[in-house]
Design an enzyme around this catalytic site. Structure first.
Site, mmCIF file in Angstrom:
data_model
loop_
_atom_site.group_PDB
_atom_site.id
_atom_site.type_symbol
_atom_site.label_atom_id
_atom_site.label_comp_id
_atom_site.label_asym_id
_atom_site.label_seq_id
_atom_site.Cartn_x
_atom_site.Cartn_y
_atom_site.Cartn_z
ATOM 1 N N ASN A 148 -13.250 -15.780 3.051
ATOM 2 C CA ASN A 148 -14.273 -15.834 4.116
ATOM 3 C C ASN A 148 -15.416 -14.856 3.817
ATOM 4 O O ASN A 148 -16.232 -14.576 4.687
ATOM 5 C CB ASN A 148 -13.676 -15.578 5.508
ATOM 6 C CG ASN A 148 -13.176 -14.155 5.650
ATOM 7 O OD1 ASN A 148 -13.084 -13.427 4.667
ATOM 8 N ND2 ASN A 148 -12.866 -13.745 6.869
ATOM 9 N N ASN A 156 -3.141 1.277 -9.405
ATOM 10 C CA ASN A 156 -4.599 1.381 -9.209
ATOM 11 C C ASN A 156 -5.339 0.395 -10.110
ATOM 12 O O ASN A 156 -5.694 0.744 -11.235
ATOM 13 C CB ASN A 156 -5.072 2.806 -9.505
ATOM 14 C CG ASN A 156 -4.674 3.799 -8.436
ATOM 15 O OD1 ASN A 156 -3.490 3.933 -8.119
ATOM 16 N ND2 ASN A 156 -5.635 4.478 -7.863
ATOM 17 N N SER A 164 1.281 -3.208 -2.523
ATOM 18 C CA SER A 164 0.576 -2.025 -3.016
ATOM 19 C C SER A 164 1.534 -0.862 -3.145
ATOM 20 O O SER A 164 2.497 -0.748 -2.376
ATOM 21 C CB SER A 164 -0.511 -1.696 -1.994
ATOM 22 O OG SER A 164 -0.874 -0.350 -2.068
ATOM 23 N N LYS A 196 1.065 -3.504 4.445
ATOM 24 C CA LYS A 196 1.737 -3.972 3.225
ATOM 25 C C LYS A 196 3.257 -3.813 3.337
ATOM 26 O O LYS A 196 4.017 -4.695 2.933
ATOM 27 C CB LYS A 196 1.184 -3.245 1.989
ATOM 28 C CG LYS A 196 -0.271 -3.587 1.685
ATOM 29 C CD LYS A 196 -0.461 -5.088 1.420
ATOM 30 C CE LYS A 196 -1.897 -5.482 1.213
ATOM 31 N NZ LYS A 196 -2.096 -6.931 1.036
ATOM 32 N N TYR A 206 -3.447 0.547 6.653
ATOM 33 C CA TYR A 206 -3.472 -0.388 5.517
ATOM 34 C C TYR A 206 -2.101 -0.436 4.840
ATOM 35 O O TYR A 206 -1.526 -1.514 4.615
ATOM 36 C CB TYR A 206 -4.550 0.021 4.488
ATOM 37 C CG TYR A 206 -4.335 -0.652 3.166
ATOM 38 C CD1 TYR A 206 -4.652 -2.001 3.003
ATOM 39 C CD2 TYR A 206 -3.743 0.030 2.094
ATOM 40 C CE1 TYR A 206 -4.394 -2.653 1.789
ATOM 41 C CE2 TYR A 206 -3.486 -0.609 0.898
ATOM 42 C CZ TYR A 206 -3.814 -1.948 0.746
ATOM 43 O OH TYR A 206 -3.541 -2.583 -0.443
ATOM 44 N N SER A 226 -16.705 -9.969 -0.014
ATOM 45 C CA SER A 226 -16.987 -10.613 -1.306
ATOM 46 C C SER A 226 -18.120 -11.601 -1.076
ATOM 47 O O SER A 226 -18.706 -11.637 0.009
ATOM 48 C CB SER A 226 -15.742 -11.347 -1.817
ATOM 49 O OG SER A 226 -15.412 -12.394 -0.911
HETATM 50 N N1 UDP Z 1 -11.244 10.441 -6.525
HETATM 51 C C1 UDP Z 1 -12.157 11.454 -6.736
HETATM 52 N N2 UDP Z 1 -13.470 11.251 -6.393
HETATM 53 C C2 UDP Z 1 -13.891 10.064 -5.845
HETATM 54 C C3 UDP Z 1 -12.943 9.022 -5.639
HETATM 55 C C4 UDP Z 1 -11.629 9.254 -5.968
HETATM 56 O O1 UDP Z 1 -11.801 12.534 -7.230
HETATM 57 O O2 UDP Z 1 -15.086 9.950 -5.538
HETATM 58 C C5 UDP Z 1 -9.835 10.668 -6.876
HETATM 59 C C6 UDP Z 1 -8.884 10.558 -5.686
HETATM 60 O O3 UDP Z 1 -8.759 11.820 -5.048
HETATM 61 C C7 UDP Z 1 -7.602 10.107 -6.362
HETATM 62 C C8 UDP Z 1 -8.073 9.289 -7.551
HETATM 63 O O4 UDP Z 1 -9.445 9.647 -7.762
HETATM 64 O O5 UDP Z 1 -6.904 11.220 -6.862
HETATM 65 C C9 UDP Z 1 -7.994 7.784 -7.293
HETATM 66 O O6 UDP Z 1 -8.602 7.512 -6.057
HETATM 67 P P1 UDP Z 1 -8.869 6.027 -5.579
HETATM 68 O O7 UDP Z 1 -9.553 6.114 -4.246
HETATM 69 O O8 UDP Z 1 -9.563 5.261 -6.661
HETATM 70 O O9 UDP Z 1 -7.422 5.382 -5.452
HETATM 71 P P2 UDP Z 1 -6.158 5.808 -4.560
HETATM 72 O O10 UDP Z 1 -5.134 6.269 -5.533
HETATM 73 O O11 UDP Z 1 -6.584 6.866 -3.614
HETATM 74 O O12 UDP Z 1 -5.762 4.549 -3.900
#
Ligand code: UDP
Length: 341
Positions: A33, A181, A126, A155, A151, A37
């Site tokens: 929807n 990730n 997740s 899941k 969220y 996206s």
């Molecule tokens: N992170 C960061 N700066 C940012 C975004 C993320 O340092 O602007 C770090 C965040 O603290 C985590 C890692 O990158 O340790 C992955 O974060 P992301 O939000 O991509 O995925 P998450 O594991 O939180 O779902």
């Protein structure tokens, strides 16, 4: 053989459609929807694969609209249910939106799966279902802790709904895939993640900083008990994730002895710190990134990475790409995205 992909215009959905069109003879029916996206994604898929896909603009929380897709496509043999809201911070702000959207869409999909007797389902889950962990790497047998966000809870509940539902339907099977990730983009550089608002996730934040859309990246915390003080995550290439879905569906279709509902981690098994990710980006892009070490972000766990033995054993899945390739493809995509604007 028709496969229904919900969330087909999204990040993982679109890469999975490409993987299907490039490697199988399945016909794809996509539903989205465009809440996070755009229909333009389908043009990119068509450009990469040279194939047309059928798609619907439908909100899956509406049962009668959802059912129309099944009614018009009686020969669907599998559903990959990606469609969901996925922002952790937004879910904290708007819990009812997340519970409503993620759970009602799943329930409607399951109602139609039963009514139209679609034998196979893959459900997007997740690693956030694990909550905060003491032991690493994390296996599927690790007991689930309290989820850290609405969220994550959608899941956890989603997996349980699938489990209870599959149990009572003798002809139906499912696999729930717990993504770690997902990052990166298609190797052509023609499809990737399109963050609609300012990104929360690390890799789009890195590439948007490098291209100049954002000024500076904040590394959230440099005082964690890890090798370099920054958080550790299991980054996994979106095309590896896409391939896992195809392999999972192939197993359900071809292996009569496959369990009714399996829950499987999708990660590389390799933990990468934020600084290591930044350095990988700097290496492949051949440029310095503007970043500084700032405060910790609320809700972040210090480290999480997968044990992926079960995916290897049950699906025959081995991730192919390392962090350099993830960064390289994400960077190529960011540069292409910028050219078009
Ligand atoms: N992170 C960061 N700066 C940012 C975004 C993320 O340092 O602007 C770090 C965040 O603290 C985590 C890692 O990158 O340790 C992955 O974060 P992301 O939000 O991509 O995925 P998450 O594991 O939180 O779902």
């Amino acid at each position: 053989m028709k496969i229904l992909i919900t969330g087909g215009a999204g990040y993982i959905g679109s890469h999975t459609i490409i993987e299907i069109l490039e490697n199988t003879n399945w016909e794809v029916i996509a539903v989205d929807n465009y809440s996070n996206s755009s229909e333009k994604t389908y043009r990119r898929i068509e450009k990469i694969t040279g194939k047309k896909i059928n798609y619907y603009n439908i909100d899956l929380t509406n049962l009668s609209l959802t059912e129309k897709v099944f009614y018009e496509n009686k020969d669907i043999i599998g559903i990959i249910h990606f469609a969901a809201f996925k922002s952790v911070p937004e879910s904290v702000e708007k819990p009812l939106l997340y519970y409503h959207n993620n759970l009602n869409s799943l329930i409607n999909i399951l109602k139609c799966q039963a009514k139209y007797n679609i034998p196979n389902l893959i459900f997007s889950s997740s690693c956030s279902v694990y909550g905060n962990l003491d032991e690493l790497p994390v296996t599927e047998n690790t007991p689930l802790n309290t989820p850290e966000s609405p969220y994550a809870y959608t899941k956890q509940i989603g997996e349980k709904i699938v489990d209870d539902f599959i149990k009572i339907n003798p002809t139906l099977k499912a696999i729930s895939l717990r993504y770690f990730n997902p990052v990166g983009a298609h190797k052509s550089g023609l499809n990737g993640e399109v963050p609609i608002a300012r990104p929360n996730n690390l890799v789009p934040y890195i590439t948007q900083t490098a291209i100049g859309k954002l000024e500076q990246l904040t590394v959230f915390g440099g005082d964690y008990a890890t090798n370099d003080g920054t958080c550790i995550r299991d980054y996994v290439h979106v095309c590896d994730i896409a391939a896992a879905h195809v392999q999972a569906l192939q197993k359900l279709i071809s292996d009569k002895n496959f369990p009714k509902h399996s829950i499987i981690n999708l990660g590389t098994g390799v933990g990468v710190s934020v600084l290591e990710a930044i350095h990988a980006f700097e290496k492949v892009s051949n440029q310095k990134l503007n970043y500084f070490i700032g405060n910790r972000r609320d809700g972040d766990v210090a480290a999480i990475y997968a044990n992926n033995d079960l995916a290897k054993k049950m699906l025959g899945w081995t991730p192919k790409y390392d962090i350099d390739e993830m960064m390289n493809s994400a960077w190529l995509w960011e540069q292409n995205l910028n050219k078009k604007q």
